[in-house]
Write an enzyme that holds these catalytic residues in place. Structure first.
Site, PDB file in Angstrom:
ATOM      1  N   ASP A   9      26.878   1.706  28.181  1.00 50.26           N
ATOM      2  CA  ASP A   9      27.147   3.098  28.039  1.00 50.26           C
ATOM      3  C   ASP A   9      26.519   3.799  28.982  1.00 50.26           C
ATOM      4  OD1 ASP A   9      27.530   1.399  25.727  1.00 50.26           O
ATOM      5  OD2 ASP A   9      28.316   3.354  24.643  1.00 50.26           O
ATOM      6  N   GLU A  40      32.284   6.205  28.163  1.00 52.15           N
ATOM      7  CA  GLU A  40      32.535   6.889  27.043  1.00 52.15           C
ATOM      8  C   GLU A  40      31.544   8.178  26.624  1.00 52.15           C
ATOM      9  OE1 GLU A  40      33.139   6.222  23.191  1.00 52.15           O
ATOM     10  OE2 GLU A  40      30.816   5.866  22.976  1.00 52.15           O
ATOM     11  N   ASN A  41      30.297   8.130  27.333  1.00 51.81           N
ATOM     12  CA  ASN A  41      29.280   9.207  26.947  1.00 51.81           C
ATOM     13  C   ASN A  41      28.856   9.649  28.569  1.00 51.81           C
ATOM     14  OD1 ASN A  41      28.812   8.580  24.188  1.00 51.81           O
ATOM     15  ND2 ASN A  41      28.208   6.613  25.096  1.00 51.81           N
ATOM     16  N   HIS A  69      34.225   8.034  21.646  1.00 50.72           N
ATOM     17  CA  HIS A  69      34.059   9.200  22.170  1.00 50.72           C
ATOM     18  C   HIS A  69      35.183   9.435  23.075  1.00 50.72           C
ATOM     19  CE1 HIS A  69      30.814  10.617  19.850  1.00 50.72           C
ATOM     20  NE2 HIS A  69      29.754   9.525  20.124  1.00 50.72           N
ATOM     21  N   HIS A 177      27.937   0.484  22.366  1.00 52.05           N
ATOM     22  CA  HIS A 177      27.856   1.548  21.554  1.00 52.05           C
ATOM     23  C   HIS A 177      26.326   1.681  20.761  1.00 52.05           C
ATOM     24  CE1 HIS A 177      29.324   4.188  18.264  1.00 52.05           C
ATOM     25  NE2 HIS A 177      28.684   3.379  17.328  1.00 52.05           N
ATOM     26  N   HIS A 179      23.483   1.406  22.503  1.00 50.78           N
ATOM     27  CA  HIS A 179      22.560   1.845  23.264  1.00 50.78           C
ATOM     28  C   HIS A 179      21.482   1.047  23.550  1.00 50.78           C
ATOM     29  CE1 HIS A 179      24.693   5.942  23.462  1.00 50.78           C
ATOM     30  NE2 HIS A 179      25.203   5.089  23.698  1.00 50.78           N
TER      31      HIS A 179
END
Length: 295
Positions: A9, A40-41, A69, A177, A179
């Protein structure tokens, strides 16, 4: 042999800046044939935009996976229909914008990528990932045996179960997800490389990429607060997988943890960056927060 790099991520401007600047060098030094990132982040820590997608693709990323997200930046709803290399989880209901998989031609043959989201402790709760991934892998294997799967999920049990379920059917399964990079990288008996979580590309001095004090304050008081993306040094976390192009089986897997030191920027550049981050942050404040900023 195909050498595949997957980066976990990407967290906000610090993470995407590190990836964009470091990736060309890593691809050259490590002889990378195919690069996938979870983005996605990437936009102020929540969601992704068209501009960021294009910047990552120009830096050498082949496919961008996402997760819960994916819809946090409103513009992505229309953009994802125009850019097939930006994936959303495949187990969304029929009719959802975008696609959850793609096959791309490379010099080493066709490579398939699938993005799937778990259901345990995840919002929104999507359709059964096992059923959707089984159908897509069967369809994809008619065209290629070189298949990578990003499992965006909260629990280790669900990620491991999906990895074991796919053993011998795909080349690699990587979790995202949470992290935090796990130390369980391995090759299953059927030849599928696996890791529970690839980690994140984000600030080291942080809580999952966010500033530390607001997170502590949230835990101490249970009062709502903003969770800005942290600053400072960044490390790129992920995995490097070598795959036999003859049968799609993984030959090796190793964890990646490459430090990045931000270059000095001018005051004008810094002001411009802060304005962009503040604008993106204002768009996600109304989305609500939990006890921790989920990935």
């Amino acid at each position: 042999m195909l050498r595949l790099l997957f980066l976990g991520d990407i967290i906000g401007e610090p993470g995407r800046k590190a990836v964009i600047e470091m990736l060309p060098k890593l691809r050259h030094e490590w002889g990378i044939d195919f690069t996938i990132v979870n983005g996605e982040n990437a936009a102020a820590g929540r969601g992704i935009t068209g501009r960021i997608t294009i910047d990552l693709l120009r830096a050498g990323v082949a496919v961008i996976t996402t997760g819960d997200h994916i819809w946090d930046q409103k513009e992505v709803n229309s953009f994802i229909e125009t850019e097939p290399r930006l994936l959303r989880p495949i187990n969304y209901p029929a009719g959802t914008p975008g696609k959850g998989s793609i096959i791309l031609e490379t010099a080493k043959g066709k490579v398939g990528v699938i993005n799937v989201q778990g259901r345990t402790f995840m919002q929104p709760s999507l359709e059964n990932p096992f059923r959707h991934i089984e159908e897509e892998v069967t369809r994809m294997r008619a065209e290629t045996q070189l298949i990578f799967v990003d499992v965006h999920a909260e629990t280790t049990s669900e990620k491991i179960a999906l990895g074991r379920f796919l053993d011998g059917k795909v080349s690699a399964v990587a979790g995202t997800h949470t992290h935090v990079q796990t130390a369980d990288e391995q090759i299953f008996p059927g030849g599928t490389a696996f890791i529970c979580d690839a980690g994140m590309c984000g600030p080291n001095e942080s809580v999952l990429g966010r500033e530390i004090l607001p997170i502590i304050q949230r835990f101490r008081t249970s009062m709502p607060t903003n969770f800005p993306v942290a600053k400072g040094g960044v490390t790129l976390h992920g995995i490097l997988v070598e795959i036999d192009t003859a049968n799609g089986k993984a030959l090796s897997i190793r964890r990646v943890a490459e430090p990045y030191a931000p270059e000095q920027v001018t005051p004008v550049d810094e002001r411009r960056r802060l304005r962009e981050e503040e604008s993106l942050d204002s768009q996600v404040r109304g989305l609500g927060v939990g006890a921790l900023p989920d990935s």
